[in-house]
Motif scaffolding. Structure first.
Motif, PDB file in Angstrom:
ATOM      1  N   UNK A 140      -6.225 -10.066 -66.484  1.00  0.00           N
ATOM      2  CA  UNK A 140      -6.151  -8.783 -67.193  1.00  0.00           C
ATOM      3  C   UNK A 140      -5.542  -8.973 -68.578  1.00  0.00           C
ATOM      4  N   UNK A 141      -4.461  -9.724 -68.644  1.00  0.00           N
ATOM      5  CA  UNK A 141      -3.804  -9.962 -69.930  1.00  0.00           C
ATOM      6  C   UNK A 141      -4.738 -10.688 -70.888  1.00  0.00           C
ATOM      7  N   UNK A 142      -5.456 -11.675 -70.382  1.00  0.00           N
ATOM      8  CA  UNK A 142      -6.360 -12.440 -71.227  1.00  0.00           C
ATOM      9  C   UNK A 142      -7.482 -11.578 -71.785  1.00  0.00           C
ATOM     10  N   UNK A 143      -8.062 -10.733 -70.945  1.00  0.00           N
ATOM     11  CA  UNK A 143      -9.145  -9.838 -71.386  1.00  0.00           C
ATOM     12  C   UNK A 143      -8.639  -8.899 -72.476  1.00  0.00           C
ATOM     13  N   UNK A 144      -7.470  -8.324 -72.270  1.00  0.00           N
ATOM     14  CA  UNK A 144      -6.924  -7.386 -73.255  1.00  0.00           C
ATOM     15  C   UNK A 144      -6.556  -8.096 -74.554  1.00  0.00           C
ATOM     16  N   UNK A 145      -6.118  -9.347 -74.461  1.00  0.00           N
ATOM     17  CA  UNK A 145      -5.873 -10.121 -75.681  1.00  0.00           C
ATOM     18  C   UNK A 145      -7.171 -10.337 -76.455  1.00  0.00           C
ATOM     19  N   UNK A 146      -8.229 -10.660 -75.728  1.00  0.00           N
ATOM     20  CA  UNK A 146      -9.525 -10.872 -76.379  1.00  0.00           C
ATOM     21  C   UNK A 146     -10.009  -9.590 -77.051  1.00  0.00           C
ATOM     22  N   UNK A 147      -9.596  -8.448 -76.508  1.00  0.00           N
ATOM     23  CA  UNK A 147      -9.992  -7.160 -77.088  1.00  0.00           C
ATOM     24  C   UNK A 147      -9.130  -6.786 -78.299  1.00  0.00           C
ATOM     25  N   UNK A 148      -8.170  -7.658 -78.634  1.00  0.00           N
ATOM     26  CA  UNK A 148      -7.380  -7.451 -79.832  1.00  0.00           C
ATOM     27  C   UNK A 148      -6.054  -6.744 -79.635  1.00  0.00           C
ATOM     28  N   UNK A 149      -5.662  -6.528 -78.383  1.00  0.00           N
ATOM     29  CA  UNK A 149      -4.393  -5.854 -78.121  1.00  0.00           C
ATOM     30  C   UNK A 149      -3.240  -6.861 -78.066  1.00  0.00           C
ATOM     31  N   UNK A 150      -2.051  -6.394 -78.422  1.00  0.00           N
ATOM     32  CA  UNK A 150      -0.842  -7.193 -78.255  1.00  0.00           C
ATOM     33  C   UNK A 150      -0.358  -6.945 -76.829  1.00  0.00           C
ATOM     34  N   UNK A 151      -0.354  -8.004 -76.015  1.00  0.00           N
ATOM     35  CA  UNK A 151      -0.205  -7.832 -74.573  1.00  0.00           C
ATOM     36  C   UNK A 151       1.043  -8.529 -74.045  1.00  0.00           C
ATOM     37  N   UNK A 152       1.891  -7.767 -73.374  1.00  0.00           N
ATOM     38  CA  UNK A 152       3.002  -8.357 -72.643  1.00  0.00           C
ATOM     39  C   UNK A 152       2.547  -8.743 -71.247  1.00  0.00           C
ATOM     40  N   UNK A 153       3.161  -9.767 -70.696  1.00  0.00           N
ATOM     41  CA  UNK A 153       2.814 -10.210 -69.343  1.00  0.00           C
ATOM     42  C   UNK A 153       4.092 -10.602 -68.620  1.00  0.00           C
ATOM     43  N   UNK A 154       4.354  -9.905 -67.519  1.00  0.00           N
ATOM     44  CA  UNK A 154       5.530 -10.205 -66.701  1.00  0.00           C
ATOM     45  C   UNK A 154       5.075 -10.640 -65.317  1.00  0.00           C
ATOM     46  N   UNK A 155       5.430 -11.855 -64.913  1.00  0.00           N
ATOM     47  CA  UNK A 155       5.026 -12.389 -63.616  1.00  0.00           C
ATOM     48  C   UNK A 155       6.200 -13.135 -62.982  1.00  0.00           C
ATOM     49  N   UNK A 156       6.058 -13.447 -61.718  1.00  0.00           N
ATOM     50  CA  UNK A 156       7.067 -14.257 -61.034  1.00  0.00           C
ATOM     51  C   UNK A 156       6.433 -14.903 -59.794  1.00  0.00           C
ATOM     52  N   UNK A 157       7.006 -16.026 -59.316  1.00  0.00           N
ATOM     53  CA  UNK A 157       8.088 -16.775 -59.947  1.00  0.00           C
ATOM     54  C   UNK A 157       7.551 -17.680 -61.047  1.00  0.00           C
ATOM     55  N   UNK A 158       8.427 -18.383 -61.732  1.00  0.00           N
ATOM     56  CA  UNK A 158       7.971 -19.369 -62.708  1.00  0.00           C
ATOM     57  C   UNK A 158       7.791 -20.718 -62.000  1.00  0.00           C
TER      58      UNK A 158
END
Length: 405
Positions: free
Chosen positions: A64-82
């Protein structure tokens, strides 16, 4: 404090589910709400997508984050764990949060965090929300840590809620039936906010429909929708379900005014790893012999992984395996092939299960192998013992994968 000092304090002073287990789980959102109020509610300053589910929520969030980045949006991504570095949890357009922000956040708020006994996960959520607010992201994809209803992330009001699927995992916290777990994960469904369900499961359909009805929320089951099928750079046939979920979630965002073209979808799905830095999903780490690691660790996740192994062409199969000590091995052991050589190891965390115990349990099911002192030693021995046409799988726990990539 230095960055490492800061991490040491976060990890050692406060409980964290991923390291210590049950002691870190809290039964309400009061601490998160107190912290959000103290930080002036940064979560209200950006739009978001909330992603829950037993399996696939990490992959879905990154796509989802990648698609929105490709659409030109500035995208935050919070996931866990690292896997390797704490900063992987908090990204903007694929770039991890700076060490300076991590240390600065803890330094500014340390007294408050200590006085209120905030958990590792609670403070990390607060850090992410403040970072996204300061970075002025257009939208943030927020992955649930555990469950949904009582998860620290569940103070946001997203544009769309996503629940990938339901499986029997973390039953000591979420319940021991699919219906009970669906209720907990369905707790992210908000009033008048559409929800996308990734997989239609007989046991959970009525739970989700009831929650959606009570919240006056549109509900869509992604696997029942007829959408153009896309490919992703995330390998593994099991990603097809996650892709359908992403496509449907994007359709719901477009209803709310987000501009995402088919080309953005195509490019975003094909550039997920490059755009977001995702690791550990059917990741090839050696070519000859082919070695693959995957973070799938519960029954549903391992079903996908073992099916994927079945599609591989190989002469002999080698499995490097380690698990955590609260893993219900009886729920997964039947999935593992008997025609394989096992390399038992203990992930280097307090919750890691002793490799000798793992070997004894597997031996009772005619799954045989040897014990090794570390994940790395187990993997290197598997490489040494393998012909070029063999296949090596490394997994059983996120922490095993973290040590090998």
């Amino acid at each position: 404090m230095t960055y490492q000092d800061t991490l040491n304090w976060m990890f050692s002073q406060l409980p964290m589910y991923q390291r210590q287990g049950k002691v870190a789980f809290k039964k309400d959102l009061s601490n998160t709400l107190i912290l959000a109020d103290y930080l002036n509610n940064p979560e209200r300053n950006f739009k978001s997508i909330h992603v829950a589910g037993t399996n696939g929520k990490g992959s879905t969030s990154h796509m989802l984050a990648s698609v929105l980045q490709e659409a030109g949006y500035k995208v935050g991504l919070y996931t866990s764990p690292h896997l390797k570095d704490f900063r992987e949890r908090i990204r903007v357009n694929g770039n991890v949060i700076s060490k300076q922000f991590v240390t600065g956040f803890i330094k500014r708020n340390k007294v408050f965090l200590e006085v209120n006994s905030l958990s590792f996960f609670e403070m990390t959520v607060g850090m992410a929300f403040e970072y996204f607010s300061r970075e002025k992201v257009d939208i943030a994809v927020i992955e649930v840590g555990l469950g949904g209803r009582l998860d620290s992330t569940n103070i946001i009001i997203p544009e769309v809620s996503v629940i990938t699927n339901i499986g029997l995992d973390h039953t000591q916290f979420l319940g021991d039936t699919l219906e009970a777990i669906a209720f907990e994960k369905g707790g992210i469904i908000k009033r008048n906010i559409p929800v996308v369900i990734g997989e239609t499961q007989e046991e959970t359909v009525s739970v989700f429909k009831d929650l959606a009805h009570k919240n006056n929320s549109k509900i869509v089951f992604a696997d029942q929708e007829v959408n153009k099928m896309y490919e992703s750079d995330l390998l593994g046939t099991y990603q097809s379900k996650n892709i359908k979920t992403v496509v449907q979630a994007i359709k719901e965002l477009k209803v709310k005014g987000f501009v995402v073209s088919r080309q953005h979808l195509k490019e975003g799905l094909l550039k997920t790893v490059n755009n977001t830095g995702l690791l550990g999903r059917w990741q090839v780490i050696n070519e000859a012999p082919k070695a693959v690691c995957d973070t799938g660790h519960n029954r549903e996740g391992l079903i996908y992984v073992m099916n994927q192994i079945h599609y591989e062409n190989y002469k002999e199969l080698h499995i490097v395996l380690g698990v955590v000590n609260d893993k219900d091995l009886s729920s997964i052991i039947d999935l593992f092939p008997k025609k394989a050589t096992y390399y038992f190891c203990k992930p280097n965390i307090p919750r890691g299960l002793n490799a000798n115990v793992l070997k004894r349990i597997f031996a009772k099911h005619r799954l045989k192998g040897e014990v090794y002192d570390s994940v790395y030693e187990a993997y290197k021995t598997a490489l040494t013992n393998s012909d070029l046409n063999d296949f090596i799988f490394i997994g059983g726990s996120t922490f095993v994968v973290a040590e090998i990539i």
